[in-house]
Design a protein around this motif. Structure first.
Motif, PDB file in Angstrom:
ATOM      1  N   SER A 366       5.496  67.802  54.057  1.00 17.41           N
ATOM      2  CA  SER A 366       6.738  68.545  54.302  1.00 17.41           C
ATOM      3  C   SER A 366       6.885  68.886  55.771  1.00 17.41           C
ATOM      4  O   SER A 366       5.921  69.257  56.461  1.00 17.41           O
ATOM      5  CB  SER A 366       6.763  69.823  53.466  1.00 17.41           C
ATOM      6  OG  SER A 366       6.620  69.515  52.087  1.00 17.41           O
ATOM      7  N   ALA A 367       8.118  68.804  56.213  1.00 21.59           N
ATOM      8  CA  ALA A 367       8.429  69.142  57.613  1.00 21.59           C
ATOM      9  C   ALA A 367       8.827  70.598  57.766  1.00 21.59           C
ATOM     10  O   ALA A 367       8.845  71.136  58.878  1.00 21.59           O
ATOM     11  CB  ALA A 367       9.559  68.250  58.133  1.00 21.59           C
ATOM     12  N   SER A 368       9.212  71.252  56.659  1.00 18.10           N
ATOM     13  CA  SER A 368       9.645  72.651  56.726  1.00 18.10           C
ATOM     14  C   SER A 368       9.333  73.309  55.398  1.00 18.10           C
ATOM     15  O   SER A 368       8.987  72.647  54.414  1.00 18.10           O
ATOM     16  CB  SER A 368      11.140  72.750  57.028  1.00 18.10           C
ATOM     17  OG  SER A 368      11.897  72.155  55.975  1.00 18.10           O
ATOM     18  N   LEU A 369       9.485  74.648  55.384  1.00 15.89           N
ATOM     19  CA  LEU A 369       9.233  75.394  54.173  1.00 15.89           C
ATOM     20  C   LEU A 369      10.226  75.014  53.083  1.00 15.89           C
ATOM     21  O   LEU A 369       9.867  74.901  51.905  1.00 15.89           O
ATOM     22  CB  LEU A 369       9.317  76.909  54.458  1.00 15.89           C
ATOM     23  CG  LEU A 369       9.033  77.825  53.257  1.00 15.89           C
ATOM     24  CD1 LEU A 369       7.634  77.578  52.710  1.00 15.89           C
ATOM     25  CD2 LEU A 369       9.197  79.293  53.665  1.00 15.89           C
ATOM     26  N   LYS A 370      11.486  74.786  53.449  1.00 17.72           N
ATOM     27  CA  LYS A 370      12.497  74.397  52.465  1.00 17.72           C
ATOM     28  C   LYS A 370      12.175  73.026  51.880  1.00 17.72           C
ATOM     29  O   LYS A 370      12.315  72.797  50.662  1.00 17.72           O
ATOM     30  CB  LYS A 370      13.873  74.390  53.131  1.00 17.72           C
ATOM     31  CG  LYS A 370      15.009  74.081  52.166  1.00 17.72           C
ATOM     32  CD  LYS A 370      16.346  74.169  52.857  1.00 17.72           C
ATOM     33  CE  LYS A 370      17.476  73.903  51.870  1.00 17.72           C
ATOM     34  NZ  LYS A 370      18.813  73.986  52.526  1.00 17.72           N
ATOM     35  N   ASP A 371      11.738  72.124  52.768  1.00 21.13           N
ATOM     36  CA  ASP A 371      11.360  70.793  52.291  1.00 21.13           C
ATOM     37  C   ASP A 371      10.184  70.888  51.321  1.00 21.13           C
ATOM     38  O   ASP A 371      10.142  70.229  50.281  1.00 21.13           O
ATOM     39  CB  ASP A 371      10.992  69.916  53.486  1.00 21.13           C
ATOM     40  CG  ASP A 371      10.717  68.481  53.071  1.00 21.13           C
ATOM     41  OD1 ASP A 371      11.232  68.058  52.001  1.00 21.13           O
ATOM     42  OD2 ASP A 371      10.004  67.766  53.797  1.00 21.13           O
ATOM     43  N   PHE A 372       9.207  71.744  51.649  1.00 17.84           N
ATOM     44  CA  PHE A 372       8.057  71.958  50.774  1.00 17.84           C
ATOM     45  C   PHE A 372       8.504  72.486  49.413  1.00 17.84           C
ATOM     46  O   PHE A 372       8.044  72.042  48.363  1.00 17.84           O
ATOM     47  CB  PHE A 372       7.076  72.923  51.424  1.00 17.84           C
ATOM     48  CG  PHE A 372       5.999  73.387  50.498  1.00 17.84           C
ATOM     49  CD1 PHE A 372       4.896  72.591  50.234  1.00 17.84           C
ATOM     50  CD2 PHE A 372       6.095  74.628  49.846  1.00 17.84           C
ATOM     51  CE1 PHE A 372       3.908  73.018  49.366  1.00 17.84           C
ATOM     52  CE2 PHE A 372       5.113  75.048  48.982  1.00 17.84           C
ATOM     53  CZ  PHE A 372       4.007  74.239  48.730  1.00 17.84           C
ATOM     54  N   GLU A 373       9.411  73.486  49.447  1.00 19.94           N
ATOM     55  CA  GLU A 373       9.869  74.091  48.199  1.00 19.94           C
ATOM     56  C   GLU A 373      10.553  73.066  47.305  1.00 19.94           C
ATOM     57  O   GLU A 373      10.327  73.017  46.086  1.00 19.94           O
ATOM     58  CB  GLU A 373      10.815  75.251  48.508  1.00 19.94           C
ATOM     59  CG  GLU A 373      11.336  75.946  47.252  1.00 19.94           C
ATOM     60  CD  GLU A 373      12.299  77.078  47.586  1.00 19.94           C
ATOM     61  OE1 GLU A 373      12.781  77.742  46.648  1.00 19.94           O
ATOM     62  OE2 GLU A 373      12.573  77.282  48.776  1.00 19.94           O
TER      63      GLU A 373
END
Length: 530
Positions: A366-373
């Motif tokens: 993931s590149a960001s927390l939103k992407d991870f979520e």
């Protein structure tokens, strides 16, 4: 009761033996009738050929001076090669004194417009009969023109019989003169009909004489190629014949004229009437299953009925056996339930480890927390759907590829790798899908912990195929950081092996070589959901 049952069994067995014997002899009689019909066809065709020769003789006797053009016109109108195929043309063998072939050579020049010499030039006979006409004309038959048939002992024996009796006579097996230039030579024979001299004799004909026989001026004859004649007579029937042989005569010294296929011990022997000789034809139909298979099946069926009848007094014992088997089955199911409970505890432990590993894998991707979520939530939902599908039984069958895709997608395989994953469609019912899903889940979980899916290096290849009514599922990990340890089996591995062997009636094999691991699962498959 026991004596009555045994008596009924004996009656059934005797009736079965009678029925099997009757079936065998009926099949044998049916084949004999078919062989007799084939022999009748051959005899009728040969009589048709002799009738054509009789017609040509009548035409020749009416006007021997125009034998060439007249016979050509007659055969062109009659078309024996179409009406009665199998005959290698019709010819005339004209008489001439030994050493003076001028008259037959003149007839050859008149019939074919070219100089054709009589051959062989020297014989040990005082008279000869040279071929002056063979129709319908073909280049292959041209080589027979001028041949002195009386110089050959086999042909001469038949000609003498026809000369003596005035009736058609058949020769033995010979190689026809027109076969000299043929690449594939066939065995053949000839039928002769005499043309006796009319007195006073015409100055345009030679007359041959023998002691005790009428003067003769020519023979009308027909040559036959064995293979061509039998093929023409039998036609498509030959496909239903396993083997056939035709012998010119009877007994062990009879010469073989024609052979096709394999003639077995069960051959049917028929007699053929070839002009004045009796030939032998042997036919095998090779229908072993019909001749012996059907009586054997009747016999086996009767034996089974007899055994069943003699075992009626043991019905109560079989009922007891069924009850015992049912009790054993219930005990096995109880054992399976205990194993399942242990597996549930084991799976709960693995589930937490797997979720943590998925979180780490998703975090690395993931590149960001939103992407991870987004990614983590999607994978957790896919895992939940796969488990729910098996728990609730929402579908009748589950496709193997769908299970593998779900598990590898949850493990972090990319869309490109999943798209490249391919295999035949294998449908599983609920019980089989449960076993396979748990097996693949175990493989993925172990790989995430220790293998190629752990992120510490290594490659994973997954595939399946259907061979010899079995599904083969192959899981291969190569390039691992450390050699895999397969000396002992964990509780989870034991559980999966038990499911594969019991529910799928299959097998589970593990092989470790250097830093690679191969797991092969096999189970029977009939093309539909088990």
């Amino acid at each position: 009761m026991g004596l009555l049952a045994r008596f009924v069994g004996l009656v059934i067995l005797l009736a079965t033996l009678v029925a099997a014997a009757a079936s065998f002899f009926y099949n044998q009689s049916e084949e004999a009738d078919q062989a007799a019909r084939v022999a009748m066809q051959v005899n009728m065709r040969l009589r048709d050929h002799v009738a054509v020769l009789e017609g040509v003789r009548a035409l020749y006797q009416s006007d021997p001076s125009s034998s060439g053009p007249g016979i050509r016109a007659y055969l062109s109108s009659l078309q024996p090669q179409i009406r009665t195929p199998g005959m290698e043309g019709i010819g005339i063998a004209a008489a001439f004194p030994a050493g003076d072939p001028r008259l037959p050579q003149a007839q050859l020049a008149q019939n074919y417009g070219q100089a054709i010499r009589v051959w062989p030039a020297v014989t040990d006979q005082k008279i000869g009969f040279a071929v002056t006409l063979v129709e319908p004309y073909t280049p292959r038959r041209h080589v027979a023109l001028g041949f002195d048939m009386y110089s050959d002992p086999t042909r001469r024996a038949a000609m003498r019989r026809a000369w003596q009796t005035g009736q058609p006579a058949a020769s033995g097996v010979v190689v026809l003169a027109q076969e000299r230039l043929a690449r594939k030579k066939q065995k053949g024979f000839l039928i002769y009909i005499p043309v006796y001299a009319r007195l006073p004799a015409s100055p345009l004909t030679n007359v041959a004489t023998r002691p005790g026989a009428r003067p003769i001026e020519a023979f009308i004859y027909a040559p036959f190629r064995g293979n061509d004649m039998m093929t023409a007579v039998l036609g498509d029937q030959i496909r239903g014949i396993d083997g056939i042989e035709v012998y010119a005569g009877d007994g062990p010294k009879a010469q073989l004229l024609y052979s096709q296929g394999r003639v077995g011990w069960d051959a049917h022997e028929q007699k053929l009437r070839v002009a004045d000789r009796e030939w032998t034809m042997r036919i095998s139909y090779g229908r072993f299953l019909e001749r012996l298979g059907r009586p054997f099946a009747i016999f086996v069926f009767g034996v089974l009925l007899a055994i069943l009848a003699t075992q009626l007094h043991r019905v109560q014992q079989r009922r007891v056996g069924v009850a015992q088997a049912l009790a054993a089955e219930q005990a096995r199911h109880a054992e399976d339930r205990e194993l399942m409970i242990g597996e549930m505890a084991h799976r709960m432990k693995n589930a937490f480890a797997r979720i943590g590993a998925l979180a780490r894998i998703t975090l690395r991707e993931s590149a960001s927390l939103k992407d991870f979520e987004t990614k983590f939530d999607g994978r957790m939902r896919a895992l939940s759907d796969a488990k729910q599908m098996l728990v609730t039984g929402a579908v009748d069958t589950v496709e193997l590829g769908r299970i593998v895709h779900r598990e590898l997608e949850i493990a972090g395989w990319s869309g490109e790798r999943l798209a490249a994953l391919d295999g035949p469609v294998v449908c599983l019912d609920d019980e089989s899908a449960q076993a396979i899903t748990l097996a693949v889940h175990e493989l993925v979980t172990n790989s995430i912990k220790y293998g190629a899916l752990s992120g510490r290096g290594g490659n994973l290849a997954v595939g399946w195929c259907i061979e010899a009514d079995q599904v083969e599922f192959r899981w291969t990990e190569t390039g691992l950081a450390a050699p895999p340890q397969i000396d002992t089996e964990s509780f989870g591995t034991q559980f999966i092996r038990s499911l594969i062997e019991r529910q799928l009636k299959g097998s589970w094999d593990r092989t470790a070589v250097d830093n690679s691991l191969t797991i092969l699962i096999r189970w029977p498959y009939d093309g539909s959901a088990p």
